[in-house]
Motif scaffolding. Structure first.
Motif, PDB file in Angstrom:
ATOM      1  N   LYS A 242     -12.396  13.029  -2.130  1.00 11.72           N
ATOM      2  CA  LYS A 242     -13.501  13.283  -3.060  1.00 11.72           C
ATOM      3  C   LYS A 242     -14.453  12.086  -3.183  1.00 11.72           C
ATOM      4  CE  LYS A 242     -12.409  17.444  -3.875  1.00 11.72           C
ATOM      5  NZ  LYS A 242     -13.311  18.541  -3.427  1.00 11.72           N
ATOM      6  N   SER A 252     -13.354  17.938 -14.229  1.00  9.91           N
ATOM      7  CA  SER A 252     -12.063  17.660 -13.596  1.00  9.91           C
ATOM      8  C   SER A 252     -11.952  18.375 -12.251  1.00  9.91           C
ATOM      9  CB  SER A 252     -10.909  18.082 -14.517  1.00  9.91           C
ATOM     10  OG  SER A 252     -11.038  19.437 -14.901  1.00  9.91           O
ATOM     11  N   GLY A 253     -13.053  18.399 -11.510  1.00 14.36           N
ATOM     12  CA  GLY A 253     -13.042  18.935 -10.153  1.00 14.36           C
ATOM     13  C   GLY A 253     -13.412  20.399 -10.091  1.00 14.36           C
ATOM     14  N   PRO A 254     -13.492  20.902  -8.869  1.00 14.27           N
ATOM     15  CA  PRO A 254     -13.246  20.166  -7.631  1.00 14.27           C
ATOM     16  C   PRO A 254     -14.475  19.448  -7.042  1.00 14.27           C
ATOM     17  CG  PRO A 254     -13.545  22.465  -7.129  1.00 14.27           C
ATOM     18  CD  PRO A 254     -13.635  22.358  -8.624  1.00 14.27           C
ATOM     19  N   PHE A 257     -16.293  14.883 -11.257  1.00 12.03           N
ATOM     20  CA  PHE A 257     -15.163  14.359 -12.027  1.00 12.03           C
ATOM     21  C   PHE A 257     -15.612  13.309 -13.024  1.00 12.03           C
ATOM     22  CE2 PHE A 257     -13.850  15.403  -7.728  1.00 12.03           C
ATOM     23  CZ  PHE A 257     -12.686  16.145  -7.892  1.00 12.03           C
ATOM     24  N   GLY A 261     -10.369  12.954 -15.107  1.00 13.58           N
ATOM     25  CA  GLY A 261     -10.451  14.244 -14.424  1.00 13.58           C
ATOM     26  C   GLY A 261     -10.073  14.110 -12.955  1.00 13.58           C
ATOM     27  N   SER A 264      -6.064  13.369 -12.764  1.00 18.96           N
ATOM     28  CA  SER A 264      -5.248  14.551 -13.081  1.00 18.96           C
ATOM     29  C   SER A 264      -5.417  15.620 -12.004  1.00 18.96           C
ATOM     30  CB  SER A 264      -5.617  15.110 -14.462  1.00 18.96           C
ATOM     31  OG  SER A 264      -6.984  15.455 -14.539  1.00 18.96           O
ATOM     32  N   TRP A 265      -6.648  15.784 -11.495  1.00 23.57           N
ATOM     33  CA  TRP A 265      -6.882  16.762 -10.420  1.00 23.57           C
ATOM     34  C   TRP A 265      -6.122  16.355  -9.163  1.00 23.57           C
ATOM     35  CZ3 TRP A 265      -8.857  16.127  -5.507  1.00 23.57           C
ATOM     36  CH2 TRP A 265      -9.134  17.297  -4.785  1.00 23.57           C
ATOM     37  N   ALA A 268      -2.484  16.996  -9.397  1.00 22.20           N
ATOM     38  CA  ALA A 268      -2.242  18.448  -9.342  1.00 22.20           C
ATOM     39  C   ALA A 268      -2.213  18.936  -7.896  1.00 22.20           C
ATOM     40  CB  ALA A 268      -3.317  19.189 -10.136  1.00 22.20           C
ATOM     41  N   GLN A 269      -3.048  18.337  -7.037  1.00 20.46           N
ATOM     42  CA  GLN A 269      -3.058  18.716  -5.620  1.00 20.46           C
ATOM     43  C   GLN A 269      -1.742  18.321  -4.948  1.00 20.46           C
ATOM     44  OE1 GLN A 269      -5.815  20.636  -5.189  1.00 20.46           O
ATOM     45  NE2 GLN A 269      -6.031  19.846  -7.282  1.00 20.46           N
ATOM     46  N   ARG A 276      -4.231  15.131 -19.226  1.00 24.09           N
ATOM     47  CA  ARG A 276      -5.641  15.156 -18.856  1.00 24.09           C
ATOM     48  C   ARG A 276      -6.365  13.862 -19.168  1.00 24.09           C
ATOM     49  NH1 ARG A 276     -10.158  14.398 -17.805  1.00 24.09           N
ATOM     50  NH2 ARG A 276     -11.904  15.856 -17.741  1.00 24.09           N
TER      51      ARG A 276
END
Length: 344
Positions: A242, A252-254, A257, A261, A264-265, A268-269, A276
């Motif tokens: 990114k 917070s994406g995608p 950001f 954000g 945390s994003w 998560a990936q 958050r």
């Protein structure tokens, strides 16, 4: 005869007053003229003020994110409680219908007690409080009444819980609105300052920003630091994908950001859920206080109030979403006041 009287001369007092006022006006004009050049701040002074406003906006952004997260959580909880209340009311209605059917059958057979007839049009709670009545009811009816009483109490608790959460939600929404206004106000002040610059000064600032972004994206040396873990490396690589994405508060994406954000994003990936906001991310794992102990993929927390977070990238570099007007990029860890790292 023509008058030979001399014209009246202005008094010395009046002349003195006029002379003093004129002198004061001249002095004020001179002061204004001398002060005028320094009234307009330089490009560097504007940049310093803008950077300070952006930092204040980011502090407000993390509070905005916290209020937004709380609002979403409350909305889910309220929805769950309301669904439970609806299902509980259906169960209560079925219990009442069942007890009514038993009482009707007894009535048709002539065996119903007057107190049961009274119950059918009154509150079961009051009825159960009268112990003498229980002797006149069948075991099946007692069981049904007990279930009704328990269900009513459960529903009352759930309704009270829903009411409290709705009040909390209203307060949270108000706080969310205030934080949003605060962020927008700071960004507006910063933009007003930027608009005061000349075209040449704006171009110079834009070139500085572009230079910082190019150098971080193309020429940064990350060294050969080891990753903190496989999942930390996976999150870091997601964040790397990114680089160049714009900073947008609350995002917070995608495609855009803010600082927390991005982190945390990215986690998560990698299949890992973390809080958050940066202040909560600061407590999401093991703290690493020495910069020499940081490993690639560790979170890095900045500022005394913990309002900024990024990834440790190796060789004294962090990968983060800096602030409004910038993009996801690498920067030296020394550009901000380091607090500690967090190993997830």
């Amino acid at each position: 005869m023509a008058s030979h009287r001399r014209p009246k001369q202005p008094s010395r007092t009046r002349v003195t007053v006029l002379t003093t006022a004129a002198a004061a006006a001249v002095a004020l004009s001179a002061q204004a003229a001398n002060a005028a050049p320094s009234e307009k701040p330089s490009k560097d002074e504007v940049k310093a003020k803008v950077d300070a406003l952006y930092e204040q906006a980011e502090q407000a952004t993390e509070k905005y994110n916290g209020a937004k997260e709380k609002q979403e959580k409350l909305q889910k909880e309220i929805s769950t409680v309301q669904d439970n209340v609806a299902r509980g009311q259906e169960e209560l209605n079925e219990l009442r219908e069942g007890l009514g059917s038993m009482a009707s059958a007894q009535y048709r057979s002539g065996g119903i007690d007057p107190s049961v007839q009274l119950f059918l049009s009154s509150d079961p709670d009051d009825y159960l409080d009268k112990a003498s009545t229980l002797d006149q009811l069948s075991a099946q009816q007692v069981d049904a009444l007990t279930k009704i009483q328990d269900k009513q109490r459960e529903l009352a608790q759930q309704r009270a819980e829903a009411t409290d959460k709705l009040k909390d939600l209203a307060t949270t929404r108000e706080e969310l609105g205030k934080k949003k206004e605060e962020v927008q106000s700071k960004l507006g002040e910063a933009q007003k300052l930027l608009n005061s610059l000349t075209a040449a000064e704006k171009a110079a600032l834009a070139e500085e920003e572009a230079r910082a972004t190019r150098s971080s994206a193309e020429r940064v040396d990350l060294g050969d630091a080891k990753p903190a873990s496989g999942r930390a490396m996976a999150a870091f690589q997601a964040a790397q994908s990114k680089i160049g994405s714009p900073y947008v508060y609350g995002a917070s994406g995608p495609s855009s950001f803010d600082c927390s954000g991005l982190t945390s994003w990215a986690f998560a990936q990698a299949g890992v859920g973390i809080p958050r906001i940066s202040q909560d991310q600061a407590n999401a794992g093991t703290r690493i206080y020495s910069q020499s102990d940081l490993m690639v993929g560790d979170l890095v927390i900045f500022y005394g109030d913990l309002h900024h977070v990024g990834f440790y990238a190796g060789n004294g570099q962090v990968l983060h979403a800096p602030r409004s007007g910038t993009v996801v990029r690498y920067e030296s860890i020394g550009n901000m006041p380091y607090q500690f790292g967090v190993r997830i």
